[in-house]
Scaffold this motif. Sequence first.
Motif, short mmCIF file in Angstrom:
data_model
loop_
_atom_site.label_atom_id
_atom_site.label_comp_id
_atom_site.label_asym_id
_atom_site.label_seq_id
_atom_site.Cartn_x
_atom_site.Cartn_y
_atom_site.Cartn_z
N ASP A 92 -8.12 -2.91 2.15
CA ASP A 92 -8.68 -2.81 3.48
C ASP A 92 -7.97 -3.81 4.39
O ASP A 92 -8.28 -5.01 4.38
CB ASP A 92 -10.18 -3.11 3.43
CG ASP A 92 -10.85 -2.94 4.78
OD1 ASP A 92 -10.25 -2.34 5.68
OD2 ASP A 92 -11.98 -3.43 4.93
N GLY A 93 -7.00 -3.32 5.14
CA GLY A 93 -6.28 -4.16 6.09
C GLY A 93 -5.71 -5.40 5.45
O GLY A 93 -5.04 -5.35 4.44
N SER A 95 -7.34 -7.83 4.03
CA SER A 95 -8.23 -8.40 3.03
C SER A 95 -7.48 -8.65 1.73
O SER A 95 -6.59 -7.90 1.34
CB SER A 95 -9.41 -7.46 2.77
OG SER A 95 -10.18 -7.93 1.68
N SER A 96 -7.86 -9.71 1.04
CA SER A 96 -7.25 -9.99 -0.27
C SER A 96 -7.97 -9.22 -1.38
O SER A 96 -7.55 -9.24 -2.52
CB SER A 96 -7.30 -11.49 -0.56
OG SER A 96 -8.66 -11.92 -0.61
N ARG A 97 -9.03 -8.52 -1.03
CA ARG A 97 -9.78 -7.73 -2.01
C ARG A 97 -9.27 -6.29 -2.01
O ARG A 97 -8.90 -5.76 -0.97
CB ARG A 97 -11.26 -7.76 -1.71
CG ARG A 97 -11.83 -9.14 -1.82
CD ARG A 97 -13.29 -9.14 -1.53
NE ARG A 97 -13.77 -10.50 -1.62
CZ ARG A 97 -14.97 -10.81 -2.02
NH1 ARG A 97 -15.83 -9.88 -2.34
NH2 ARG A 97 -15.35 -12.07 -2.09
N PHE A 98 -9.29 -5.69 -3.17
CA PHE A 98 -8.84 -4.31 -3.28
C PHE A 98 -9.46 -3.66 -4.51
O PHE A 98 -9.99 -4.34 -5.39
CB PHE A 98 -7.31 -4.23 -3.37
CG PHE A 98 -6.72 -4.96 -4.54
CD1 PHE A 98 -6.58 -4.32 -5.76
CD2 PHE A 98 -6.34 -6.29 -4.44
CE1 PHE A 98 -6.05 -4.97 -6.86
CE2 PHE A 98 -5.81 -6.95 -5.53
CZ PHE A 98 -5.66 -6.30 -6.74
N LEU A 99 -9.41 -2.36 -4.54
CA LEU A 99 -9.82 -1.59 -5.72
C LEU A 99 -8.56 -1.12 -6.43
O LEU A 99 -7.59 -0.72 -5.79
CB LEU A 99 -10.65 -0.38 -5.31
CG LEU A 99 -11.98 -0.65 -4.61
CD1 LEU A 99 -12.58 0.66 -4.13
CD2 LEU A 99 -12.93 -1.36 -5.56
N HIS A 100 -8.58 -1.15 -7.74
CA HIS A 100 -7.43 -0.70 -8.51
C HIS A 100 -7.90 0.29 -9.57
O HIS A 100 -8.87 0.04 -10.27
CB HIS A 100 -6.74 -1.89 -9.18
CG HIS A 100 -5.56 -1.48 -9.99
ND1 HIS A 100 -5.61 -1.39 -11.36
CD2 HIS A 100 -4.31 -1.11 -9.63
CE1 HIS A 100 -4.43 -0.99 -11.81
NE2 HIS A 100 -3.63 -0.82 -10.78
N PHE A 101 -7.24 1.42 -9.63
CA PHE A 101 -7.54 2.43 -10.64
C PHE A 101 -6.28 2.69 -11.44
O PHE A 101 -5.19 2.86 -10.88
CB PHE A 101 -7.99 3.74 -9.98
CG PHE A 101 -9.22 3.58 -9.13
CD1 PHE A 101 -10.48 3.65 -9.70
CD2 PHE A 101 -9.12 3.34 -7.77
CE1 PHE A 101 -11.62 3.49 -8.91
CE2 PHE A 101 -10.25 3.19 -6.98
CZ PHE A 101 -11.50 3.26 -7.56
#
Length: 125
Positions: A92-93, A95-101
């Motif tokens: 998200d832009g 952000s240092s957070r993310f989802l990984h699949f």
Amino acid sequence: MAAIAETGPETNAEIIVAGSGIAGGALACLLGGAGLRVALIDRQPDAVRLDAAFDGRTTAISYASRHLVEAAGFWQALAPFASPIEQIRIADGGSSRFLHFAHKAVEGRPFGWIVENRLIRAALA
């Protein structure tokens, strides 16, 4: 894959598909493969649409959509050029957070495949 013949101003087609892009071409193949008489029309000649410079984009074919591409009869022509999608990262832009699949989490199957549009159009033709 059913053959789609060029027609003149008169045709005995049961279905006319306007637009021979990826969606129109795939639909015409599916309908033709089901035994219907299909006319596929486009305002641009094949030579223009099949030129490598026509469209430099790529398309993601999902795991489920591959079944439609197989049923339409052109997956075999694409398979040697299709790059598997083995990981997906959603951010998200800034952000240092993310989802990984990862594909290993779903029985090791790819999530889908990336294919150049020009190769899809050539396979449909």
